[in-house]
Motif scaffolding. Structure first.
Motif, PDB file in Angstrom:
ATOM      1  N   ALA A  82      20.113 -65.528 -33.595  1.00 15.75           N
ATOM      2  CA  ALA A  82      19.519 -66.306 -33.090  1.00 15.75           C
ATOM      3  C   ALA A  82      20.308 -68.252 -34.115  1.00 15.75           C
ATOM      4  N   HIS A  83      20.337 -67.164 -36.039  1.00 11.26           N
ATOM      5  CA  HIS A  83      20.064 -68.235 -36.757  1.00 11.26           C
ATOM      6  C   HIS A  83      22.140 -68.060 -36.596  1.00 11.26           C
ATOM      7  N   LYS A  84      22.661 -67.389 -35.529  1.00 10.73           N
ATOM      8  CA  LYS A  84      23.987 -68.147 -35.776  1.00 10.73           C
ATOM      9  C   LYS A  84      24.688 -69.034 -35.232  1.00 10.73           C
ATOM     10  N   PHE A  85      23.671 -69.752 -34.847  1.00 15.11           N
ATOM     11  CA  PHE A  85      24.151 -70.891 -33.463  1.00 15.11           C
ATOM     12  C   PHE A  85      23.202 -71.871 -34.596  1.00 15.11           C
ATOM     13  N   GLY A  86      23.390 -73.420 -33.724  1.00 12.00           N
ATOM     14  CA  GLY A  86      22.800 -74.392 -34.535  1.00 12.00           C
ATOM     15  C   GLY A  86      22.010 -74.378 -33.925  1.00 12.00           C
ATOM     16  N   ASN A  87      21.073 -75.208 -33.734  1.00 16.33           N
ATOM     17  CA  ASN A  87      19.322 -75.645 -34.304  1.00 16.33           C
ATOM     18  C   ASN A  87      19.299 -76.314 -32.302  1.00 16.33           C
ATOM     19  N   ILE A  88      20.390 -77.344 -32.451  1.00 17.52           N
ATOM     20  CA  ILE A  88      20.086 -77.670 -30.644  1.00 17.52           C
ATOM     21  C   ILE A  88      20.693 -77.204 -29.979  1.00 17.52           C
ATOM     22  N   SER A  89      21.801 -75.668 -30.411  1.00 19.70           N
ATOM     23  CA  SER A  89      22.411 -74.969 -29.356  1.00 19.70           C
ATOM     24  C   SER A  89      22.040 -74.480 -27.822  1.00 19.70           C
ATOM     25  N   SER A  90      21.884 -74.632 -27.406  1.00 20.16           N
ATOM     26  CA  SER A  90      20.920 -74.053 -25.827  1.00 20.16           C
ATOM     27  C   SER A  90      21.312 -72.231 -25.767  1.00 20.16           C
ATOM     28  N   ASN A  91      21.838 -71.922 -26.619  1.00 20.08           N
ATOM     29  CA  ASN A  91      22.084 -69.974 -26.723  1.00 20.08           C
ATOM     30  C   ASN A  91      20.632 -69.845 -27.771  1.00 20.08           C
ATOM     31  N   ARG A  92      20.897 -70.094 -29.211  1.00 20.50           N
ATOM     32  CA  ARG A  92      19.239 -70.393 -30.206  1.00 20.50           C
ATOM     33  C   ARG A  92      18.232 -70.828 -29.433  1.00 20.50           C
ATOM     34  N   LYS A  93      18.092 -71.790 -28.051  1.00 21.90           N
ATOM     35  CA  LYS A  93      17.152 -71.242 -27.045  1.00 21.90           C
ATOM     36  C   LYS A  93      16.437 -70.631 -26.820  1.00 21.90           C
ATOM     37  N   ASP A  94      17.529 -70.029 -25.677  1.00 20.07           N
ATOM     38  CA  ASP A  94      16.958 -68.761 -25.208  1.00 20.07           C
ATOM     39  C   ASP A  94      16.615 -67.973 -26.031  1.00 20.07           C
ATOM     40  N   ILE A  95      17.568 -67.370 -27.111  1.00 25.67           N
ATOM     41  CA  ILE A  95      17.087 -66.538 -27.509  1.00 25.67           C
ATOM     42  C   ILE A  95      15.800 -66.466 -28.498  1.00 25.67           C
ATOM     43  N   SER A  96      15.452 -68.149 -28.331  1.00 26.66           N
ATOM     44  CA  SER A  96      13.837 -67.366 -29.430  1.00 26.66           C
ATOM     45  C   SER A  96      13.602 -67.191 -28.383  1.00 26.66           C
ATOM     46  N   ILE A  97      13.063 -67.798 -27.211  1.00 24.76           N
ATOM     47  CA  ILE A  97      12.707 -66.639 -26.246  1.00 24.76           C
ATOM     48  C   ILE A  97      12.243 -65.537 -25.892  1.00 24.76           C
ATOM     49  N   PHE A  98      12.921 -64.868 -25.967  1.00 23.78           N
ATOM     50  CA  PHE A  98      12.837 -63.329 -25.935  1.00 23.78           C
ATOM     51  C   PHE A  98      12.484 -62.814 -27.188  1.00 23.78           C
ATOM     52  N   VAL A  99      12.686 -63.800 -28.212  1.00 25.61           N
ATOM     53  CA  VAL A  99      12.295 -63.472 -29.588  1.00 25.61           C
ATOM     54  C   VAL A  99       9.978 -63.739 -29.458  1.00 25.61           C
ATOM     55  N   GLN A 100       9.811 -64.981 -28.751  1.00 26.00           N
ATOM     56  CA  GLN A 100       8.438 -65.114 -29.038  1.00 26.00           C
ATOM     57  C   GLN A 100       7.814 -63.998 -27.442  1.00 26.00           C
ATOM     58  N   MET A 101       8.755 -63.356 -26.647  1.00 27.21           N
ATOM     59  CA  MET A 101       8.763 -62.447 -25.963  1.00 27.21           C
ATOM     60  C   MET A 101       8.131 -61.393 -26.674  1.00 27.21           C
ATOM     61  N   LEU A 102       8.638 -60.865 -27.791  1.00 21.63           N
ATOM     62  CA  LEU A 102       8.583 -59.555 -28.504  1.00 21.63           C
ATOM     63  C   LEU A 102       7.348 -59.658 -29.158  1.00 21.63           C
ATOM     64  N   GLN A 103       7.833 -61.068 -29.785  1.00 19.63           N
ATOM     65  CA  GLN A 103       6.782 -61.158 -30.583  1.00 19.63           C
ATOM     66  C   GLN A 103       5.079 -60.532 -29.827  1.00 19.63           C
ATOM     67  N   GLU A 104       4.933 -60.991 -28.903  1.00 18.08           N
ATOM     68  CA  GLU A 104       3.250 -60.992 -28.544  1.00 18.08           C
ATOM     69  C   GLU A 104       3.857 -59.716 -27.853  1.00 18.08           C
ATOM     70  N   VAL A 105       4.207 -59.441 -27.168  1.00 21.59           N
ATOM     71  CA  VAL A 105       5.126 -57.475 -27.301  1.00 21.59           C
ATOM     72  C   VAL A 105       4.116 -56.695 -28.010  1.00 21.59           C
ATOM     73  N   ARG A 106       4.501 -57.077 -29.560  1.00 25.69           N
ATOM     74  CA  ARG A 106       4.290 -56.384 -30.732  1.00 25.69           C
ATOM     75  C   ARG A 106       3.074 -56.437 -31.410  1.00 25.69           C
ATOM     76  N   LEU A 107       2.386 -57.678 -30.969  1.00 26.60           N
ATOM     77  CA  LEU A 107       1.029 -57.695 -31.372  1.00 26.60           C
ATOM     78  C   LEU A 107       0.536 -57.456 -30.721  1.00 26.60           C
ATOM     79  N   TYR A 108       0.485 -56.617 -29.074  1.00 28.70           N
ATOM     80  CA  TYR A 108      -0.113 -56.749 -28.329  1.00 28.70           C
ATOM     81  C   TYR A 108      -0.579 -55.121 -28.706  1.00 28.70           C
ATOM     82  N   MET A 109       0.721 -54.190 -29.412  1.00 28.21           N
ATOM     83  CA  MET A 109       0.891 -53.441 -29.137  1.00 28.21           C
ATOM     84  C   MET A 109       0.348 -52.570 -30.872  1.00 28.21           C
TER      85      MET A 109
END
Length: 249
Positions: A82-109
């Motif tokens: 995600a850090h490879k893309f700019g702050n307003i990039s749609s790729n960074r926004k989409d990747i951040s969604i998956f990062v949030q998913m994994l964070q929730e999974v890890r906290l739940y485990m």
């Protein structure tokens, strides 16, 4: 009768609320299936020959603990991507969604460090192309929805030889088959360049040495010819002495 019916209704509503609350809490920490469709967009936006580093444990070695073993490093890998893309990039926004998913999974485990430590010798570090990388992410998100946290994580025996960092090319139907990695091919070409350069150098040196020998031989012949035709100096001196003696007599 009315009071008993009222109490029955109250108990039923409470049971329904508790049941829905448990299911909703479990659903909140699981990845949403609709968001997985964003992976196809990322596959198209990111160049297919881009190599993404991956730190992972294969399914055949992770077993029932495969999700727990890969959640942390996959989250870190997506953050770096995600850090490879700019702050307003749609790729960074989409990747951040998956990062949030994994964070929730890890906290739940809960804590995953002890299990990761037990499987430390089974982790591999590779660099995958875009298609293979996001296929791995999709498989992980699907497996995270149906994980079994109650399973015991018994690591298999460690491999006899340690894993090395490799680069695998994800082959599709439109791409040519590569028998050797790109790095190996370049090293072989560089090794072939050395003997070829040595042969060319020897040929040039041999040609120059022959030319120099021919020139030296030609110059030597000219000097020898002039010396052979020139009259000796002693004969001239003796003839002059004879003429002088005749004149005096």
């Amino acid at each position: 009768m009315k009071k008993s019916k009222i109490w029955i209704r109250v108990c039923v509503h409470l049971l329904l609320c508790i049941t829905l609350g448990v299911h909703s809490s479990e659903f909140d920490v699981n990845p949403v299936t609709d968001d997985i469709s964003r992976l196809s967009v990322l596959r198209q936006n990111i160049p297919k020959d881009y190599k993404i580093p991956v730190h992972y444990v294969p399914k055949e070695e992770g077993g029932m603990c495969w999700v727990k073993l890969n959640v942390f490093y996959l989250e870190e890998s997506l953050k770096d991507l995600a850090h490879k893309f700019g702050n307003i990039s749609s790729n960074r926004k989409d990747i951040s969604i998956f990062v949030q998913m994994l964070q929730e999974v890890r906290l739940y485990m809960g804590s995953v460090e002890p299990t990761m430590y037990d499987f430390q010798c089974h982790y591999r570090i590779e660099r995958w192309q875009t298609a293979r990388y996001f296929d791995f992410v999709e498989d992980f998100l699907i497996a995270a929805q149906y994980r079994d946290d109650s399973a015991d994580c018994d690591p298999p025996p460690c491999p006899t030889t340690p894993y090395t960092i490799t680069t695998r090319q994800y082959i599709t139907g439109n791409e040519p088959l590569r028998f050797l990695p790109e790095v190996v091919e370049r090293s072989l070409l560089s090794l072939l360049f050395i003997p070829v350069a040595a042969i060319v150098f020897l040929l040039v040196w041999k040609v120059r040495s022959r030319r120099s020998q021919d020139q030296n031989a030609g110059e030597g012949g000219l000097f020898s010819g002039t010396e052979g035709t020139a009259p000796p100096l002693d004969a001239e001196i003796s003839e002059k002495n004879k003429l002088n003696i005749i004149d005096t007599v």
